[in-house]
Enzyme design. Sequence first.
Site, PDB file in Angstrom:
ATOM      1  N   ALA A  52       0.787  -1.230   0.000  1.00 44.39           N
ATOM      2  CA  ALA A  52       0.000   0.000   0.000  1.00 44.39           C
ATOM      3  C   ALA A  52       0.819   1.280   0.000  1.00 44.39           C
ATOM      4  CB  ALA A  52      -0.944   0.002   1.204  1.00 44.39           C
ATOM      5  N   THR A  53       2.105   1.217   0.358  1.00 49.26           N
ATOM      6  CA  THR A  53       2.924   2.429   0.335  1.00 49.26           C
ATOM      7  C   THR A  53       3.809   2.499  -0.905  1.00 49.26           C
ATOM      8  OG1 THR A  53       4.716   1.408   1.623  1.00 49.26           O
ATOM      9  CG2 THR A  53       2.971   2.534   2.850  1.00 49.26           C
ATOM     10  N   GLY A  54       3.706   1.503  -1.777  1.00 48.00           N
ATOM     11  CA  GLY A  54       4.473   1.516  -3.007  1.00 48.00           C
ATOM     12  C   GLY A  54       3.843   2.422  -4.048  1.00 48.00           C
ATOM     13  N   GLY A 105      -1.277  -7.448  -9.937  1.00 53.09           N
ATOM     14  CA  GLY A 105      -0.536  -6.910 -11.061  1.00 53.09           C
ATOM     15  C   GLY A 105       0.954  -7.098 -10.867  1.00 53.09           C
ATOM     16  N   ASN A 152      -0.325  -6.356 -17.321  1.00 54.99           N
ATOM     17  CA  ASN A 152      -0.540  -4.946 -17.651  1.00 54.99           C
ATOM     18  C   ASN A 152      -2.038  -4.692 -17.703  1.00 54.99           C
ATOM     19  OD1 ASN A 152      -0.856  -2.446 -19.278  1.00 54.99           O
ATOM     20  ND2 ASN A 152       1.366  -2.617 -19.491  1.00 54.99           N
ATOM     21  N   HIS A 190      11.226   1.257 -18.746  1.00 56.22           N
ATOM     22  CA  HIS A 190      10.531   1.519 -17.488  1.00 56.22           C
ATOM     23  C   HIS A 190      11.422   2.334 -16.564  1.00 56.22           C
ATOM     24  CE1 HIS A 190       7.947  -1.797 -18.868  1.00 56.22           C
ATOM     25  NE2 HIS A 190       7.046  -1.297 -18.060  1.00 56.22           N
ATOM     26  N   HIS A 191      10.843   2.781 -15.459  1.00 54.91           N
ATOM     27  CA  HIS A 191      11.559   3.577 -14.473  1.00 54.91           C
ATOM     28  C   HIS A 191      12.738   2.806 -13.883  1.00 54.91           C
ATOM     29  CE1 HIS A 191       9.668   1.218 -11.229  1.00 54.91           C
ATOM     30  NE2 HIS A 191       8.596   1.222 -12.015  1.00 54.91           N
ATOM     31  N   LYS A 244      12.315  -0.444 -11.434  1.00 54.56           N
ATOM     32  CA  LYS A 244      11.646  -1.700 -11.793  1.00 54.56           C
ATOM     33  C   LYS A 244      12.606  -2.875 -11.619  1.00 54.56           C
ATOM     34  CE  LYS A 244       8.722  -3.884 -15.294  1.00 54.56           C
ATOM     35  NZ  LYS A 244       7.704  -4.214 -14.265  1.00 54.56           N
ATOM     36  N   GLY A 275       6.897  -7.826 -17.403  1.00 58.07           N
ATOM     37  CA  GLY A 275       5.849  -8.835 -17.566  1.00 58.07           C
ATOM     38  C   GLY A 275       5.056  -8.616 -18.834  1.00 58.07           C
ATOM     39  N   THR A 276       4.825  -7.345 -19.176  1.00 56.50           N
ATOM     40  CA  THR A 276       4.103  -7.038 -20.408  1.00 56.50           C
ATOM     41  C   THR A 276       4.902  -7.471 -21.623  1.00 56.50           C
ATOM     42  OG1 THR A 276       3.063  -5.135 -19.347  1.00 56.50           O
ATOM     43  CG2 THR A 276       3.046  -5.187 -21.754  1.00 56.50           C
TER      44      THR A 276
END
Length: 258
Positions: free
Chosen positions: A12-14, A88, A114, A144-145, A148, A154-155
Amino acid sequence: MSGSLSIAVTGATGRMGRTVRDLAKDRGMGVALAVNRDAATPDVEPAARFAGLLVERDPSVVVDFTGPESAVEYVETAAKAGVPVVTGTTGFDETQRSALKAAGEQIPVLLGANFARGVQALLGAVERAVEALPEYDVELTETHHNGKRDAPSGTADVILSEIEATRGDGGERVHGREGEAPRAPGEIGVHARRAGDVTGEHEVLLAGNQEVLSLTHRAGSRSVFAAGALDAAAWLVDQPAGFYRFADVATDVAGGGQ
């Protein structure tokens, strides 16, 4: 989406956890509980309490964006409590995927690499392009950032599987190139870039016959993925136990289902 739907958010904090919580509130959905393994904030509780909170708060569905090991633990705990899960999380190995599928025998479990609807359209376009241009070279690049963890994404892995299934020629995936590296017939080049705060970009390039075709999807915000995950959550609560993909949600909605 029904305002009566309540969700439990893991991680929840990610980045994604915060985005999911914010968007859920914007949509009038209840956030029954939010947990995280690391230091909690006033509105986020320790992950160690997850099992008890599921029983105490009785959420409609869990939305998970964590890591492979954590996600499997959360899904197995939710299965014992009879709560559906949308995850996800990416980077699962075969053993972990098997654990998710096993949980799907008890509860509805949806795994989405995704949650952008544009990516579902991209997959269809890639299938048609690869089928129409069987002799063309194929390269996939994803960006990606810099935080990651898994590479390729995964996509990207889903796109590559679509290419391989369509071609059916057993071409090898070649990750990056260095030194003397002539292209072998049928191979698929794969390139992963990590930089800055890029949300997500995937490009499939097909080249041959003195022409180039490029198919690209860019996500401008994590809210794209959060919105898809919440759509999936609303859809999943009405499904029987089973193992689902986001493509099932998109197909059902397009066909006039829930």
